[in-house]
Design a protein around this motif. Structure first.
Motif, PDB file in Angstrom:
ATOM      1  N   VAL A  69       0.817  -1.212   0.000  1.00 63.12           N
ATOM      2  CA  VAL A  69       0.000   0.000   0.000  1.00 63.12           C
ATOM      3  C   VAL A  69       0.852   1.265   0.000  1.00 63.12           C
ATOM      4  CG1 VAL A  69      -1.657   1.312   1.363  1.00 63.12           C
ATOM      5  CG2 VAL A  69      -1.983  -1.117   1.019  1.00 63.12           C
ATOM      6  N   LEU A  70       1.913   1.273   0.803  1.00 68.32           N
ATOM      7  CA  LEU A  70       2.689   2.509   0.963  1.00 68.32           C
ATOM      8  C   LEU A  70       4.038   2.488   0.254  1.00 68.32           C
ATOM      9  CD1 LEU A  70       2.265   3.584   4.695  1.00 68.32           C
ATOM     10  CD2 LEU A  70       1.285   4.617   2.674  1.00 68.32           C
ATOM     11  N   ARG A  71       4.447   1.340  -0.270  1.00 65.29           N
ATOM     12  CA  ARG A  71       5.815   1.190  -0.802  1.00 65.29           C
ATOM     13  C   ARG A  71       6.840   1.556   0.260  1.00 65.29           C
ATOM     14  NH1 ARG A  71       4.112   1.220  -6.235  1.00 65.29           N
ATOM     15  NH2 ARG A  71       2.200   0.160  -5.774  1.00 65.29           N
ATOM     16  N   THR A  85      -6.189   0.836  -3.332  1.00 62.84           N
ATOM     17  CA  THR A  85      -5.198   1.807  -2.871  1.00 62.84           C
ATOM     18  C   THR A  85      -3.796   1.384  -3.288  1.00 62.84           C
ATOM     19  OG1 THR A  85      -6.621   2.223  -0.994  1.00 62.84           O
ATOM     20  CG2 THR A  85      -4.399   3.084  -0.870  1.00 62.84           C
ATOM     21  N   PRO A  88      -3.615   4.798  -5.896  1.00 64.83           N
ATOM     22  CA  PRO A  88      -4.227   5.541  -4.785  1.00 64.83           C
ATOM     23  C   PRO A  88      -5.118   6.696  -5.251  1.00 64.83           C
ATOM     24  CG  PRO A  88      -1.814   5.710  -4.744  1.00 64.83           C
ATOM     25  CD  PRO A  88      -2.156   4.693  -5.769  1.00 64.83           C
ATOM     26  N   GLY A  91     -10.928  16.922  -5.363  1.00 63.62           N
ATOM     27  CA  GLY A  91     -10.299  16.856  -4.046  1.00 63.62           C
ATOM     28  C   GLY A  91      -8.940  16.199  -4.031  1.00 63.62           C
ATOM     29  N   LEU A  92      -8.321  16.011  -5.182  1.00 59.83           N
ATOM     30  CA  LEU A  92      -6.983  15.416  -5.196  1.00 59.83           C
ATOM     31  C   LEU A  92      -5.907  16.476  -5.004  1.00 59.83           C
ATOM     32  CD1 LEU A  92      -7.277  12.869  -8.141  1.00 59.83           C
ATOM     33  CD2 LEU A  92      -7.541  12.473  -5.701  1.00 59.83           C
ATOM     34  N   GLY A 131       3.777   5.399  -1.149  1.00 60.53           N
ATOM     35  CA  GLY A 131       2.804   4.975  -2.151  1.00 60.53           C
ATOM     36  C   GLY A 131       1.460   5.643  -2.055  1.00 60.53           C
ATOM     37  N   ALA A 132       0.763   5.421  -0.957  1.00 65.61           N
ATOM     38  CA  ALA A 132      -0.638   5.764  -0.922  1.00 65.61           C
ATOM     39  C   ALA A 132      -0.878   7.231  -0.638  1.00 65.61           C
ATOM     40  CB  ALA A 132      -1.352   4.907   0.111  1.00 65.61           C
ATOM     41  N   GLU A 133       0.100   8.065  -0.853  1.00 65.41           N
ATOM     42  CA  GLU A 133      -0.163   9.450  -0.494  1.00 65.41           C
ATOM     43  C   GLU A 133      -0.812  10.222  -1.626  1.00 65.41           C
ATOM     44  OE1 GLU A 133      -1.107  12.248   1.747  1.00 65.41           O
ATOM     45  OE2 GLU A 133      -0.596  10.218   2.264  1.00 65.41           O
ATOM     46  N   VAL A 134      -1.962  10.750  -1.337  1.00 63.72           N
ATOM     47  CA  VAL A 134      -2.637  11.636  -2.274  1.00 63.72           C
ATOM     48  C   VAL A 134      -2.785  12.945  -1.523  1.00 63.72           C
ATOM     49  CG1 VAL A 134      -4.740  12.038  -3.564  1.00 63.72           C
ATOM     50  CG2 VAL A 134      -3.847   9.728  -3.329  1.00 63.72           C
ATOM     51  N   PRO A 135      -2.324  14.030  -2.098  1.00 62.03           N
ATOM     52  CA  PRO A 135      -2.268  15.280  -1.346  1.00 62.03           C
ATOM     53  C   PRO A 135      -3.585  15.644  -0.668  1.00 62.03           C
ATOM     54  CG  PRO A 135      -1.227  15.539  -3.468  1.00 62.03           C
ATOM     55  CD  PRO A 135      -1.786  14.166  -3.443  1.00 62.03           C
ATOM     56  N   GLY A 136      -4.654  15.659  -1.399  1.00 60.46           N
ATOM     57  CA  GLY A 136      -5.936  15.971  -0.787  1.00 60.46           C
ATOM     58  C   GLY A 136      -6.107  17.446  -0.511  1.00 60.46           C
TER      59      GLY A 136
END
Lengths: 322, 244, 381, 402
Positions: free
Chosen positions: A36-38, A200, A204, B50-51, C365-370
């Protein structure tokens, strides 16, 4: 040499399977978080360590000192697994909130997160050695010394293969580990939360556009991965009956190796990698001597990666079906 | 008014990507944002869904200010998007991808699935194929179908024609028209201005992070200024200075 | 919330201030820079004085810890920085090369009786060779696979040393010769070339000399074609490959150079240490050096040096906290990464890369700024 | 720019203040502020001399070093309570078992703290590096736990060891294994540590001269699964197993051996395993009958010697624990220094001279040092686990298995 191998093949196989199952359960935590996060969650080794102590707390609090039988035994074992799981899962989630989340929010590199993980790992080890073990387990000045668990279950022979006995605790470890794997596989492939995790891992941004709350998914990932390490901790404790504050280090490295060997990010790869590592270590030790175990496992890793650069089953939480 | 974007500014690091864009979308319309590469079309769309965070300005959707609402909640509010590059989940089957579209909803999706498969017969044929192994056009269909599964009030489409063969572009655009006809409002971002203007009711022309022109789409079809916008010339405005 | 904002504010101001200083430095003419360099070297030479030591390390002999761990960590961090900071390869087993250097000194020194300087050269060569040996099969692997393989290599070296009785096994090697002394040379009352057991300062001066040479070489590489190739690989390996950069060869070069620096330090350290054993080369050392590089600001030499200094010095300075110092060290590491994920003194280019999320290892990986995140914090590709 | 700079300065100043504050807090422990001052002054100030204690007090092997540290503390506290003319301060140097740190600490101890003697370093690795430094600074040291044989072969004048080395202990235990225990087929395992490996090697060499069938393996004590070793033992069907290593791994090994059905082979180990921890980690039933050789005389519950009993009681009262491994040696090492100071020796060379002549009945043994620094007492004692407690069987040369 060959004679030794033939003589020791079955016991080595049984032990390798049992120990490999524990590697596999821990490897799941690495693989899920990586998927998920690498991120290589280096502090996952401490999540395991805390799981063993969480499980240790149950017989300690109940004052168990003699082997149990029947319902009492089942009850205590279940309680230990629950306690280990809670301790580990709680630690993993706290770790995510404190050590990783601020970094994620800031868009930091994975390298920074890795160092944060190493820092958290040192912190948790020391926390247990200095404060938790001496105070919670009433061992003043003994925080750094191995702590033994009084025997809970008689390690009697359940059945034998070619004259080599298979003990009840080994079967317990293998069965429980496989059971957890099946449950996790179903969770990831059949439930909504599982779909969220896979989405995700694979993309993501698109996951957000589907209405997936990524922070919740990341939390769930740590929760589940941590929980699996907690189960591993409890099983390990029941079978090997000891733990100490530094125990996570070696397990962490081995489980991480197992995760990469199977294909990091791939849940089934964690199982394959863990069991393969357990077996290879034990077979190799017959030829080379037990002190070469680590060298054998790392050499195998390098060899496998040279021919299959993404591990035995490949990285799949991101690409193919998990 | 269903969706109103009021004077938003968006920064990437210290670079301003959007310098005050205002867009209005009324219920039942197809509105298109056109402009050259780097004009800020995709960023506008990402900000709406919202990204991306906005530095100033606001976004009002269905009477509610959603400027600070997390992206995943905007889906529940009724914004669906087929993102740039399609964003298909490569490891999931077509069916699972579509189910992901209905992630925020509960209950039985059989009817919705049937509708999507009816709109995109090609997807029905490939129900069990992994998303990552499909062609670009099929992936675009999947992305649109998936967005529809959320039953959005406004469907945001980011360059659905990108990288597709002309025949496929035609097909996609006629499906968009059909979706709109069935009652979904559409906000379409396109580089292919000709196609988009033929389809849309109204259009906004973007240039380096600003709206330089807005008008009913038909009026812009033969507008020489629109052509100029694509070549990077000004539309009677001076070239916007770079904000450091 | 308000407090958080002021903290953020402070962060930004600090960052801008740093940029300002950096700009001034870039505008400084060459001759003025040389004066600064000379002053820095003089400062380094004057460092092991008692008056500084009584503040810097009240619990440990200052001159000793200037050699180890501070100086040693600094040189190792400079070496690892070539691999991690410049070429963007995650190496978790850097201690292996330090070990090879140390064992080269110990074995050749005790068995063949060669001169220290000769062994230094041989050691550097051996380490470059071992870097290439490790790199050849593994450098085609990407990011995290490389990490676990290098970690494994570090452990293999240590365990092999421990298990091989002919090189001392777990007992290691004793009675390692010191560098040849010139006991009569005296400067300000210090016998600067008398390499004995009691006075660590001559070794420290030797280390400073080594560090200066290494810094000059690394700086030159960084500014050359090689440095640009590394930067390209670090930012986008595929793009670099497409543009015709022979990525594999440059990655090997980075590995070999990093290994040589680690090895040179190993030789020097073993020459002072009298005896070495496999336990001197634990994984924790690799992790600590990596922490130094990242914490200081991967890719930026002054930052890396500062990082190594802090990592080596803090636990010694706060020996007074006794048992709790490692606990606090771990917490400080986490806090620093949260507060300054780009490191204490990041280079400007690297800061930009990190903001883009491509700094060496890419973004999480899972980071989306938002919508909550401010545009300045996270930027997209 | 100016106001910003000023504010930054303020923050930095606050940081420095905080640092100093922390440092001040840190000084509250048992460590004292460095005296600083003139480095050439060798005489102790104000009727207090400093004795150092060096070893791994917070690292992974702290379990072996904390008992002697406690033992030493016991002596020094008792001594200071008698209000002597010259008090002794015990200064702690926590090397974490890291030889390089140990050297830096030793230099601090010499230059700034001006210790007149050192107990330690605890391990052989750090001793190999620290002892030459102490030698050159002419500061006497007594190690209470480093048993590596080679340490005595350097011609050091200021180095002393309070227990027989591995090459005394190994053959002593090996003779017992092949003699009184009558083993014909022995499996020898070591833990690849600086302590366990040489000890096991000494046992191997001695057993080799006795015509015993010998099988070998090693294990990594940081692991917890020894099944590959255990399987080899099971396949070799020995009648005795010797383990060279510490009790934590020893206990695990013993338990896994018994669980694997290796029930009849007698289990032997060396001083590193002489701890109740062996019983804890092996389990009471599994540990029953295990035999442990040690060059030490331990305060077991059945001990009759009044001195040893007194020590054990005092230790228990002070630390709420039974004296564990090397506690008695730590106690004796500190006693040697207090005796030296009592006799009026407050400088390093005088104390060293005193050490050459000392002949004192300690808790662990008769303390008398040979020319090379080794203790003269060479007795190896054999202990056995009986009913969950470690009991003395007798000297290795005399002990009989019941």
């Amino acid at each position: 040499m060959l004679n030794d191998f033939v003589n020791q093949f079955w016991p080595a196989t049984i032990d390798g399977l049992a120990f490999g199952s524990i590697y596999a359960l821990i490897a799941l935590g690495y693989t899920m978080v990586y998927g998920v996060l690498r991120l290589i969650n280096f502090a996952h080794s401490e999540v395991f360590m805390i799981g063993t102590f969480g499980a240790m707390f149950v017989p300690f609090a109940l004052g168990v000192s003699e082997p149990l039988t029947g319902l009492a035994l089942v009850g205590v074992i279940l309680l230990m697994i629950v306690a280990g799981t809670l301790a580990s899962a709680g630690t993993a989630v706290a770790l995510e909130q404190i050590a990783y989340r601020p970094l994620r929010k800031r868009g930091a590199s994975r390298l920074a997160a890795l160092i944060s993980a190493i820092g958290a790992s040192i912190f948790l080890q020391e926390l247990f050695a200095l404060l938790v073990i001496p105070n919670v387990f009433n061992r003043p000045e003994k925080g750094r010394i191995q702590m033994g668990l009084p025997r809970l279950m008689e390690k009697s022979e359940l059945f034998s293969i070619f004259g080599h006995s298979v003990r009840v605790d080994q079967v317990l470890v293998i069965v429980a580990a496989v059971g957890m794997m099946i449950a996790l596989d179903a969770l990831v492939n059949r439930t909504k939360i599982g779909r969220g995790i896979r989405a995700t891992a694979q993309n993501p941004e698109a996951a957000v556009l589907m209405g997936v709350d990524i922070n919740k998914i990341v939390r769930m990932t740590f929760l589940i991965g941590g929980g699996m390490a907690g189960v591993a901790g409890a099983l390990y404790l029941i079978s090997y009956e000891n733990t100490y504050y530094y125990i996570g280090f070696l397990f962490g490295i081995k489980a991480f190796t197992a995760a990469v060997l199977g294909g990091i990010g791939n849940l089934r790869g964690a199982l394959v990698g863990g069991v393969a590592l357990g077996l290879v270590e034990n077979y190799g030790a017959i030829f080379a001597g037990s002190d070469w175990k680590h060298v054998i496992s790392f050499s195998i890793l390098v060899l496998v990666l040279m021919f299959r650069p993404t591990g035995i089953l490949g990285e799949s939480l991101q690409q193919a079906r998990a | 008014m269903l969706l109103e974007v009021k004077d938003i500014h968006v920064h990437y690091g210290k670079i301003a990507a959007i310098k005050g864009i205002s867009v209005e979308v009324n219920e039942g319309e197809i509105v298109t944002l056109i402009g050259a590469n780097g004009a800020g079309k995709t960023t506008t769309l990402k900000t709406i869904s919202g990204l991306r965070g906005l530095t100033s300005g606001s976004i009002v959707f269905d009477g509610q200010d959603i400027s600070k609402m997390p992206g995943h909640k905007r889906v529940i509010a009724g914004l669906g998007q087929a993102p740039e590059g399609r964003g298909v989940f490569p490891g999931m089957t077509v069916h699972d991808n579509l189910l992901m579209g209905a992630y925020t909803r509960s209950g039985d999706f059989a009817a919705d699935l049937a509708e999507v498969y009816e709109l995109f017969p090609r997807l029905a044929e490939r129900r069990t194929q992994a998303g990552g192994t499909m062609s670009g056009g099929e992936q675009q269909m999947l992305a649109i179908g998936r967005a529809l599964m959320a039953k959005p009030k406004v469907l945001l489409l980011d360059e659905p024609s990108m990288g597709l063969a002309p025949l496929m572009v035609q097909q996609i655009f006629s499906i968009i028209e059909e979706i709109n006809r069935r009652g979904t409002t559409v906000l379409l971002v396109e580089q292919n201005a000709q196609q988009a203007l033929k389809l849309a009711h109204r259009a906004y022309v973007l240039e380096t992070g600003k709206v330089v022109k807005s008008a009913p789409a038909a009026e812009l079809l033969d507008d020489p200024d629109v052509q100029a916008a694509y070549l990077g010339g000004g539309l009677g405005h001076e070239a916007p200075e770079a904000q450091a | 919330m308000k407090q958080k904002n002021s903290l953020e504010d402070f962060r930004h101001r600090l960052s801008r201030y740093g940029d300002g200083v950096h700009d001034r430095w870039l505008k400084t003419p060459g001759w003025q820079r040389w004066i600064v360099y000379a002053l820095l070297i003089v400062g380094a030479l004057l460092l092991p004085s008692e008056s500084i030591g009584s503040f810097m390390s009240p619990y440990t002999d200052w001159a000793s810890i200037l050699f180890f761990p501070i100086g040693t960590y600094v040189v190792l961090a400079i070496g690892l920085n070539v691999v991690v900071g410049q070429a963007g390869l995650l190496d978790l087993g850097f201690v292996a090369f330090y070990a090879v250097g140390g064992y080269a000194m110990a074995l050749i020194g005790t068995r063949l009786g060669w001169n220290f300087w000769l062994i230094l050269l041989v050691g550097i060569g051996l380490c470059a060779l071992s870097g290439i040996t490790l790199g050849a099969p593994t450098l085609r692997l990407r990011g995290d696979y490389l990490a676990i393989v290098t970690l494994g290599f570090g452990e293999i070296i240590r365990i092999t040393a421990r298990n091989t009785d002919s090189i001392g096994g777990p007992n290691g090697i004793r009675a390692i010769p010191h560098p040849p002394s010139f006991p009569d040379v005296e400067l300000f009352g210090i016998k600067i070339f008398k390499y004995g057991v009691l006075d660590p300062r001559p070794y420290y001066y030797l280390l400073v000399a080594l560090a200066v040479i290494v810094i000059i070489l690394v700086k030159r590489w960084e500014k050359s074609r090689v440095g640009r190739a590394w930067a390209a690989i670090r930012e986008d390996e595929d793009a670099a490959e497409v543009m015709g950069v022979p990525t594999f060869r440059f990655k090997m070069l980075a590995f070999a150079i990093g290994a040589s620096i680690g090895g040179a330090m190993g030789v020097l350290w073993a020459a002072k240490a009298i005896s070495i054993n496999p336990n001197d080369f634990q994984f924790l050392l690799s992790a600590t050096i990596l922490a130094a590089v990242v914490m200081g600001g991967a890719g930026n030499l002054p930052g890396v040096i500062l990082g190594a200094f802090v990592v080596a010095w803090l636990p010694e300075r706060f020996r007074g906290l006794q048992d709790y110092r490692m606990l606090i060290f771990g917490a400080v590491l986490v806090a620093l990464m949260i507060f300054r994920p780009e490191g204490l003194l990041p280079s400007r280019q690297r800061k930009a890369e990190l903001q883009e999320g491509s700094g060496g290892m890419g973004a999480l990986g899972a980071e989306v700024p938002g919508p909550e995140s401010h545009g300045e914090e996270v930027a997209s590709k | 720019m100016r106001p910003k700079t000023a504010r930054l300065g303020g923050v930095l100043a606050a940081g420095v203040a905080l640092t100093l504050g922390l440092a001040a807090c840190g000084n509250g422990g048992s460590e004292d502020k460095p005296s600083g001052g003139d480095p050439s002054a060798a005489a102790p100030a104000g009727g207090t001399v400093k004795i150092g204690f060096m070893g791994d007090l917070t690292g992974p092997s702290a379990g072996i070093v904390i008992p002697p540290w406690n033992g030493a503390n016991l002596v020094i506290n008792e001594y200071n309570k008698t209000n002597p003319p010259v008090k002794i301060e015990l200064v702690k140097y926590d090397s974490q078992g890291d030889a390089s740190k140990a050297v830096a600490l030793a230099q601090q101890a010499i230059k700034n703290d001006k210790i007149v003697g050192l107990i330690g370093p605890a391990f052989s690795g750090e001793s190999a590096q620290v002892a030459p430094v102490l030698e050159e600074a002419e500061i006497p040291s007594i190690t209470a736990s480093a048993t590596n044989t080679k340490l005595a072969e350097n011609g050091w004048k200021f180095w002393h060891r309070l227990l027989p080395n591995d090459s005394v202990q190994g053959p002593g235990v090996a003779d017992f294994i092949a003699g009184a225990a009558g083993a014909k087929n022995v499996f020898v395992i070591d833990d690849k540590s600086e302590y366990g490996k040489p000890l096991a090697d000494a046992v191997r060499t001695q057993l080799g001269t006795k015509g015993v069938k010998l099988t070998n393996d090693s294990l990594d004590p940081s692991e917890s699964d020894f099944s590959s070793v255990v399987n080899k033992v099971a396949a070799a069907k020995p009648d005795a197993v010797f383990f060279g290593g510490y009790y934590a791994a020893g206990g695990n090994l013993l338990k896994q051996l018994r669980d694997k059905g290796v029930k009849d082979a007698k289990f032997f180990s060396g001083d590193g395993s002489l701890d109740k921890g062996l019983i804890e980690s092996a389990g009471k039933d599994n540990a029953e009958g295990a035999l442990i050789g040690c060059p030490c005389y331990l305060a077991t519950p059945d001990v009759t010697d009044a001195k040893v009993k007194g020590f054990a009681e005092a230790y228990k009262a002070a630390f709420n624990a039974d004296p564990a491994i090397y506690a008695a040696e730590g106690y004796d090492a500190a006693t040697v220094f207090t005796e030296a100071v009592k006799a009026g020796n407050t400088t390093t060379d005088k104390i060293n001279e005193f050490l050459k002549t000392i002949d004192l009945a300690g808790v662990s043994k008769q303390v008398k040092f040979a020319e090379n620094g080794e203790v003269e007492a060479k007795d190896i004692y054999i202990y056995q686990v009986k009913d969950g407690a470690i009991t003395l069987l007798g000297k290795a040369t005399e002990a009989k298995l019941g």
